[in-house]
Design an enzyme around this catalytic site. Structure first.
Site, short mmCIF file in Angstrom:
data_model
loop_
_atom_site.label_atom_id
_atom_site.label_comp_id
_atom_site.label_asym_id
_atom_site.label_seq_id
_atom_site.Cartn_x
_atom_site.Cartn_y
_atom_site.Cartn_z
N LYS A 75 0.84 -1.20 0.00
CA LYS A 75 0.00 0.00 0.00
C LYS A 75 0.88 1.25 0.00
O LYS A 75 0.60 2.22 -0.71
CB LYS A 75 -0.93 -0.02 1.23
N GLN B 242 -4.56 -1.46 9.82
CA GLN B 242 -4.44 -2.79 9.21
C GLN B 242 -4.98 -3.86 10.16
O GLN B 242 -4.67 -3.87 11.35
CB GLN B 242 -2.96 -3.06 8.87
N ASP C 68 -11.13 2.55 4.32
CA ASP C 68 -11.47 1.12 4.27
C ASP C 68 -12.98 0.91 4.16
O ASP C 68 -13.44 -0.16 3.77
CB ASP C 68 -11.01 0.42 5.56
N1 GUN Z 1 -6.52 -6.97 6.35
C1 GUN Z 1 -6.79 -7.71 5.26
N2 GUN Z 1 -7.43 -6.98 4.32
C2 GUN Z 1 -7.56 -5.74 4.84
C3 GUN Z 1 -8.14 -4.54 4.34
O1 GUN Z 1 -8.67 -4.47 3.23
N3 GUN Z 1 -8.06 -3.47 5.18
C4 GUN Z 1 -7.51 -3.54 6.42
N4 GUN Z 1 -7.51 -2.44 7.15
N5 GUN Z 1 -6.98 -4.63 6.90
C5 GUN Z 1 -7.00 -5.73 6.12
#
Ligand code: GUN
Length: 289
Positions: A62, A106, A129
């Site tokens: 990311k 995350q 998100d």
């Molecule tokens: N962990 C796995 N996929 C995601 C996601 O799309 N966003 C977040 N914040 N954590 C994750």
């Protein structure tokens, strides 16, 4: 040549890698233009608690995607022992920070942290998100705000390839807050008739056999037997698992899927890159671009 052999057309590939590159290029140009006109650089803060190896890889991807497109990326690494209150305090600081337009915490968080309380604390306008109650609720109420990245990416991939789910029977396997539930809501919004299967579903095969569109988001190799899918089904495999030999696999056996599906997502290179592209998209939209 066997003239009686039935010819099956080759399935279409839902190439998330290619589409995500197009989207990222568009976002990059949009940001450059915005900054050239004295606009503020969009900023994303990603909070990682502890050292989950998979999470570290996702967060690095990311960060790199932000750098590549011109988004300011702030990575915040906190120790495994961080409390819910400390995390909430950090979120409050980011909510008040004008250089930050998107906040992502995350998941999964360590077991002692109340994840829902932390996610709820993120300002809805910075919740890139789309996981907090306001954004999830708006999706349920057919008035989407910020939309969860993976389901949004799946819909973008389907629509880009001219696949309309209106009136179709879509089966979602997995009912997680991150993918399964918002995925079902996106499909419903698109006009599909939606079945959600989960750990308590009695006869998964029965449902999969009636799918015109199948989205699987469980995270276990071969959890869905690909022999069950009807011929011509559109198959979206969200999972990225490793089998007992450490080989990457989705929730379905890709070789069988290729023989039966009309369209399918490769693993890797299908849904994964689209999730990152939609995170960038949500961030620039949160910044008002
Ligand atoms: N962990 C796995 N996929 C995601 C996601 O799309 N966003 C977040 N914040 N954590 C994750």
């Amino acid at each position: 040549m066997n003239l009686t052999a039935k010819h099956e057309p080759a399935p279409g590939i839902l190439d998330g890698k290619a589409l995500s590159l197009q989207i990222r290029q568009r976002i990059k140009a949009q940001i450059a233009e915005h900054i050239a006109h004295d606009g503020q650089q969009p900023g994303l803060a990603v909070v990682l608690v502890g050292g989950n190896p998979a999470s570290k890889v996702y967060v690095r991807n990311k960060h790199q995607a932000c750098i590549d497109t011109g988004i300011y990326s702030q990575q915040i690494q906190l120790p495994e022992t961080t409390t819910t209150q400390q995390l909430i305090d950090r979120v409050d600081q980011l909510n008040a920070d004008h250089s930050i337009h998107g906040i992502l915490v995350q998941l999964p968080l360590p077991k002692h942290v109340n994840s829902q309380q932390v996610l709820e604390r993120i300002d809805a306008s910075k919740d890139v998100d789309g996981f907090n109650a306001m954004n999830m609720g708006r999706l349920v109420l057919r008035d989407p705000g910020i939309r969860p990245c993976t389901p949004r990416g799946v819909m973008a991939l389907l629509h880009h390839h001219g696949i309309d789910t209106k009136g179709k029977h879509a089966v979602v396997v997995g009912a997680s807050n991150i993918v399964g539930r918002p995925m079902a809501m996106e499909l419903l919004l698109d006009g599909a008739t939606v079945t959600i299967c989960h750990r308590f579903t009695h006869d998964l095969q029965e449902h999969v056999e009636r799918a015109e569109v199948l989205v699987s988001a469980v995270g276990i190799c071969n959890i869905v037997d690909a022999n069950w899918i009807p011929r011509g089904c559109v198959v979206v495999d969200v999972a990225m698992n490793r089998d007992s030999n450490g080989v990457l696999c989705g929730d379905l056996d890709a070789e069988i899927v290729k023989q039966k599906a009309s369209w399918y997502t490769p693993v890797p290179g299908g849904v994964g890159p689209m999730t990152v592209a939609m995170l960038l998209q949500n961030t620039v939209e949160a910044a008002g671009l």
